[in-house]
Design an enzyme around this catalytic site. Structure first.
Site, PDB file in Angstrom:
ATOM      1  N   ILE A  76     -28.738 -47.316  38.994  1.00  0.00           N
ATOM      2  CA  ILE A  76     -27.854 -46.627  39.925  1.00  0.00           C
ATOM      3  C   ILE A  76     -26.812 -47.623  40.413  1.00  0.00           C
ATOM      4  CG2 ILE A  76     -27.673 -45.374  42.103  1.00  0.00           C
ATOM      5  CD1 ILE A  76     -29.198 -43.801  40.002  1.00  0.00           C
ATOM      6  N   LYS A  77     -25.536 -47.261  40.275  1.00  0.00           N
ATOM      7  CA  LYS A  77     -24.459 -48.140  40.736  1.00  0.00           C
ATOM      8  C   LYS A  77     -24.177 -47.882  42.215  1.00  0.00           C
ATOM      9  CE  LYS A  77     -20.954 -49.214  37.876  1.00  0.00           C
ATOM     10  NZ  LYS A  77     -19.829 -49.012  36.925  1.00  0.00           N
ATOM     11  N   ILE A  78     -24.272 -48.944  42.996  1.00  0.00           N
ATOM     12  CA  ILE A  78     -23.993 -48.884  44.434  1.00  0.00           C
ATOM     13  C   ILE A  78     -22.938 -49.933  44.743  1.00  0.00           C
ATOM     14  CG2 ILE A  78     -24.951 -49.199  46.752  1.00  0.00           C
ATOM     15  CD1 ILE A  78     -27.680 -48.352  45.652  1.00  0.00           C
TER      16      ILE A  78
END
Length: 370
Positions: free
Chosen positions: A146-148
């Site tokens: 997941i890109k945060i």
């Protein structure tokens, strides 16, 4: 295409063996369904895939591969954002399944597909972690990241996600200090797991942007009359980040977790397509090769690296000392803190705009197909 039908590209194989995992900064249904992604995993030593709203905008709008699923989701009464999520999640799942053999063969350190939380949530910690959890559950693949965004508001969600066993690709990093904050959030997340007796098998990369630094600094150098220093800032800034990485993950701060089997959070070089035609098209590939790194390349850069990328015989280029170039830039009047602060603000906007455009395009298509 089976693995025996393709020859492994010597240039990309050498880069991989020098310690840099080759990832592709692109995703599309065509890439997945034609078998191109699968063949690249072998021929191009491809070990991962990254996506963002700008990439999905290019992929989804203007092609027919998505129309059937889009029409089905529209019939179910889904709004534009729900339709986008449905289309994107299918691509991410399918790409993750194709790269699953890479994930398994690497012992779970590569073979990842990255999927970004909506960029308009970048300053809202609660909504960011809520969507990270939602995407993690809906995609349901162990080789998902997941890109945060690595904004101040993103640090809490990064720590929480890691503590909950969610793999994280921290994006939009420009400043070495911001990178160090992100590394600390990753370590704190692992420490929570360690204290609770949970598995430390959680993976993370820290996406440090490169070419955009040169684009901004070169403009300032021209205005200051110091064009001779053009094209130095991007590599120097990234190499300074790698030095900080080594201090943190090969030093005392991480020692206990490392002894317990925790993986390092690898630096990932992003924005590695050369924007200035005067520079080599593999400048940000050849210049940042070394152990425990990832380079996610646009397709054109990946093909250029396959054609003429090279590993220096003098050792890892990512370990070259950036001090001289950074001092020269400071002496010329370049304030890197100001540069990286501006790039972060611009970077968030650069993902929000295509997301809005994508949702508008889906809304229009939804009406046409309905």
């Amino acid at each position: 295409m089976s693995q025996t039908d393709t020859t492994v590209n010597a240039h990309l194989d050498a880069i991989t063996k020098a310690g840099t995992s080759v990832w592709l900064d692109q995703i599309s249904r065509g890439l997945i369904e034609t078998g191109e992604l699968e063949s690249m995993a072998h021929e191009y030593s491809l070990r991962g895939l990254t996506s963002n709203p700008a990439i999905f905008e290019k992929a989804i709008l203007g092609v027919e591969e998505y129309d059937e699923q889009l029409a089905e989701l529209a019939k179910e009464g889904k709004d534009a954002r729900e339709i986008y999520q449905g289309l994107a999640i299918k691509d991410v799942q399918d790409a993750a399944d194709i790269l699953r053999p890479v994930f398994d063969a690497s012992g779970g350190t590569d073979g990842f597909v990255s999927f970004e939380v909506d960029p308009d949530l970048a300053e809202d910690a609660d909504k960011t972690i809520a969507q990270a959890r939602e995407y993690w559950q809906r995609v349901d693949r162990p080789n998902l990241m997941i890109k945060i965004p690595g904004t101040p508001a993103g640090l809490g969600p990064i720590e929480t996600a890691i503590s909950e066993g969610i793999n994280v690709n921290v994006t939009l990093l420009f400043s070495v200090d911001a990178y160090a904050d992100v590394a600390e959030a990753y370590i704190k997340g692992l420490e929570k797991r360690h204290a609770a007796g949970e598995s430390l098998d959680v993976q993370s990369v820290a996406s440090f942007f490169v070419s955009r630094v040169d684009s901004e600094v070169d403009k300032r150098l021209e205005a200051l009359g110091h064009e001779a220093l053009a094209g130095k800032a991007g590599l120097a800034n990234a190499r300074a980040a790698y030095r900080r990485y080594k201090e943190i993950f090969h030093g005392e701060r991480f020692a206990e977790l490392k002894a317990a089997g925790a993986p390092v959070q690898r630096p990932l070089w992003a924005s590695t397509g050369t924007k200035n035609p005067a520079y080599s098209d593999v400048l940000y590939v050849d210049g940042l090769i070394g152990p425990e790194t990832v380079n996610t390349m646009p397709m054109a850069t990946l093909k250029a690296a396959a054609d003429h990328g090279s590993v220096s015989p003098d050792g890892p280029t990512v370990e070259l000392d950036p001090t001289h170039d950074l001092n020269a830039l400071a002496g010329a009047g370049i304030d890197m803190d100001d540069v990286t602060a501006k790039l972060l603000t611009d970077g968030i906007a650069a993902f929000v705009t295509p997301m809005e455009s994508l949702l508008e395009g889906i809304e229009k298509k939804r009406g046409e197909l309905a």
